[in-house]
Design a protein around this motif. Structure first.
Motif, PDB file in Angstrom:
ATOM      1  N   UNK A  96       0.630  -1.188  -0.083  1.00 27.91           N
ATOM      2  CA  UNK A  96      -0.003  -0.110  -0.109  1.00 27.91           C
ATOM      3  C   UNK A  96       1.016   1.233   0.022  1.00 27.91           C
ATOM      4  N   UNK A  97       0.271   2.288  -0.326  1.00 23.62           N
ATOM      5  CA  UNK A  97       0.953   3.642  -0.379  1.00 23.62           C
ATOM      6  C   UNK A  97       0.190   4.412   0.497  1.00 23.62           C
ATOM      7  N   UNK A  98       0.882   5.150   1.507  1.00 22.38           N
ATOM      8  CA  UNK A  98       0.176   5.875   2.423  1.00 22.38           C
ATOM      9  C   UNK A  98       0.494   7.241   2.403  1.00 22.38           C
ATOM     10  N   UNK A  99      -0.498   8.091   2.929  1.00 21.51           N
ATOM     11  CA  UNK A  99      -0.521   9.635   2.891  1.00 21.51           C
ATOM     12  C   UNK A  99      -1.280   9.952   4.199  1.00 21.51           C
ATOM     13  N   UNK A 100      -0.426  10.303   5.113  1.00 26.54           N
ATOM     14  CA  UNK A 100      -1.175  10.944   6.423  1.00 26.54           C
ATOM     15  C   UNK A 100      -1.931   9.819   7.070  1.00 26.54           C
ATOM     16  N   UNK A 101      -1.453   8.613   7.077  1.00 23.86           N
ATOM     17  CA  UNK A 101      -2.111   7.519   7.573  1.00 23.86           C
ATOM     18  C   UNK A 101      -3.531   6.869   6.865  1.00 23.86           C
TER      19      UNK A 101
END
Length: 601
Positions: free
Chosen positions: A248-253
């Motif tokens: 997965x790619x995460x951005x700010x949780x």
């Protein structure tokens, strides 16, 4: 003045700097000049417009009192009310006043920005509001520095992106990235080749258009990835059999998409055995020993390696059966295909069948989705080495017999045969013929395996190889352990030769490793070898000659002391062999010491 070709941080935004200079001049009705820290004129209006791209005259004069040099050196702004009366510059172009401030980035002066008056009206405008204009100029300089920082950050990001693209395109696996909505936003060439669709036709499509019912769609939603999952898409003959990892790619949780790496299952199998088999391309010449018996076995192994017939290697534990199996594989036409090693005695009986023959999805609780290939499938076109074949349970002996006869296997829980092209090399330290008589081993399987028998003699029957193996393992472990050890004492050599070595080569190797660890000096003595070896020798009536007391001094002996002992023994007409024995070293070590210290005899 000729144009300059030097590059600077301000030069990277020269177009922006020119636009700023022109805007300031239009509003304030004064001229604007912008220089970098190398005196290159980056932007300008009026008389400075035609000088853009050249160096200011201060570049050719080193007087530190000139205006731009002072600003660049000190980082402080300067206001010049009378250029003719002040240290202004080497050449005047009609300037009557100037407000000059530094352009700073991260505390470093990267250039100068100036407002210049060329008539009384412009001069009055500058001087009447010099404080306000200096504040304004400082803000403009800050904006230019920010623009430089922005461009540099973009360039760094672009370089990083280009590096990543090169990496993505050169790694030997498919890479696809998808958005939160499972739309394909990037793919590399390898992915295109596996899927069979050009990248321009993949971008923007939903991942399920390519891989129906793919578990990847849940990764972008839940943020829970998975590794090395076997997945099937499409139908034969164009079916994609893949090993897939989704991250997965995460951005700010929050999960914002996923990166999928995958490869063809056939390529993954080959890579897995290239990486995890720890294969050593052993040739038969690398199996140590010059005795007649071992040479005969090596010659026989070399001859049978060229064929495809099943080989049964027998011999006691520790004789090197696996080394021969490896050497046979790497000397065979299958050397570039997998060598799969299975220890039939080390795998629990409940797992052995699925390990050998694989299993289908749903074959038992915990079975992986899509199933799993067995060792026979992984060894396709290569060699499978079945070590400790005598420990194979009877019910698996039947299945192995069928696999050999039909050249195909059937997975656990499966109902269709899978053809395999595998050469079988089996090994055991047990008496399979005796086991056949007691019903512990199938007679028909024994004859299928024993097409080409290869017997590895025990070490006690080829004692002439012991010294060779001792030296080989000494060289190996003194390098591995970083010990400065030259040789074995003659007593140790005799103790090793007289010992029966029930554990064969493996036991001898362990004994040498132990001795290298324990020996404090440069010569391995009886005190440093395993007690079972030294005890056997001493209990056989051997004694340590008084003369060999010298050997305990060899670790720290200086040249003159060694020379003295050698000359003393030579005066009594000792031969080189007798001198070496008296000193407790081999003749080879004696010759090396004589050469090392330049001792004359």
């Amino acid at each position: 003045m000729s144009p300059t070709y030097e590059c600077s941080r301000l030069m990277s935004i020269s177009d922006t700097a020119q636009q700023v200079a022109e805007a300031i001049s239009a509003v304030l009705d004064v001229e604007t000049e912008i220089l970098d820290n190398q005196y290159n004129i980056v932007a300008g209006t009026g008389k400075y417009r035609d000088l853009v791209g050249t160096k200011d005259e201060e570049a050719w004069h080193t007087d530190e009192d000139f205006i731009y040099t002072r600003v660049l050196k000190t980082g402080n702004p300067i206001i010049i009310e009378d250029p003719e009366a002040d240290f202004y510059g080497p050449i005047l172009m009609g300037e009557m006043g100037e407000i000059c401030c530094p352009i700073k980035l991260h505390g470093q002066v990267i250039g100068v920005m100036s407002l210049v008056a060329f008539d009384e009206k412009q001069k009055n405008q500058l001087m009447d509001k010099k404080d306000q204009l200096l504040n304004f100029l400082t803000r403009m300089a800050f904006l230019l520095a920010s623009r430089v920082s922005e461009v540099e950050a973009y360039n760094r990001l672009k370089i990083t992106s280009n590096k990543l693209n090169v990496i993505i395109e050169t790694i030997n696996q498919g890479i696809i990235s998808i958005s939160k909505d499972n739309l394909i936003i990037h793919c590399n060439k390898y992915a295109e080749s596996i899927i069979g669709i050009p990248g321009k036709h993949l971008l923007g499509r939903h991942i399920e258009e390519i891989w129906p019912n793919s578990p990847v769609v849940n990764v972008a939603k839940t943020g829970i990835g998975y590794r090395e999952k076997e997945e099937l898409y499409g139908a034969p003959p164009n079916q994609m059999h893949l090993l897939v990892t989704a991250t997965p790619i995460w951005l700010e949780d929050n999960p914002m998409g996923a990166v999928i790496s995958f490869r063809n299952m056939s390529d993954a199998r080959q890579l897995a055995y290239d990486l995890t088999d720890n294969k050593i391309a052993l040739e038969l010449d690398h199996i140590k020993g010059n005795s007649r018996k071992i040479i005969e076995v090596k010659y026989q192994a070399l001859r049978v390696a060229k064929g495809a017939s099943t080989i049964l290697i027998t011999g006691e534990s520790g004789t090197g059966k696996e080394l021969f199996a490896r050497a046979i594989h790497y000397a065979s036409p299958r050397r570039n295909k997998p060598l799969v090693i299975v220890n039939c005695g080390a795998i629990p009986e409940t797992l052995l069948e699925s390990e050998l023959f694989g299993y289908e999805e749903g074959a038992f609780t915990g079975a992986r989705k899509g199933g799993r290939p067995g060792k026979f499938e992984l060894a396709n076109e290569g060699t499978i080495f079945l070590d400790e074949i005598g420990d194979l349970p009877l019910h698996l002996q039947v299945k192995l017999l069928h696999a050999i006869q039909r050249r195909q296997v059937e997975r656990v829980g499966g109902n269709h045969p899978i053809p395999v092209d595998v050469r079988i090399v089996a090994a055991t330290n047990r008496d399979l013929e005796a086991m056949c008589k007691t019903g512990e081993f199938r007679e028909d399987l024994f004859y299928r395996l024993n097409v080409i028998p290869l017997y590895i003699p025990p070490l006690r029957n080829r004692k002439e190889d012991i010294a060779i193996l001792m030296d080989y393992f000494l060289d190996k472990y003194r390098s591995l352990l970083g010990k400065n050890i030259d040789d074995f004492s003659e007593n140790v050599r005799q103790a090793f030769i007289q010992y029966d070595w029930p554990g064969n080569v493996r036991e001898l190797e362990n004994a040498v490793e132990y001795a290298v660890n324990m020996e404090p000096g440069k010569i391995i003595t009886l005190d440093s070898i395993p007690k079972r070896v030294s005890g056997h020798w001493l209990n056989s009536g051997n004694t340590v000659p008084i003369e060999t007391n010298y050997r305990n001094d060899l670790g720290n002996m200086e040249k003159d002391l060694l020379a003295k002992k050698i000359m003393e023994l030579s005066s009594h007409n000792y031969s080189k062999k007798e001198i070496a024995t008296a000193l407790g070293i081999s003749r080879a070590t004696l010759y090396r010491k004589i050469k090392q210290y330049g001792i004359k005899m």
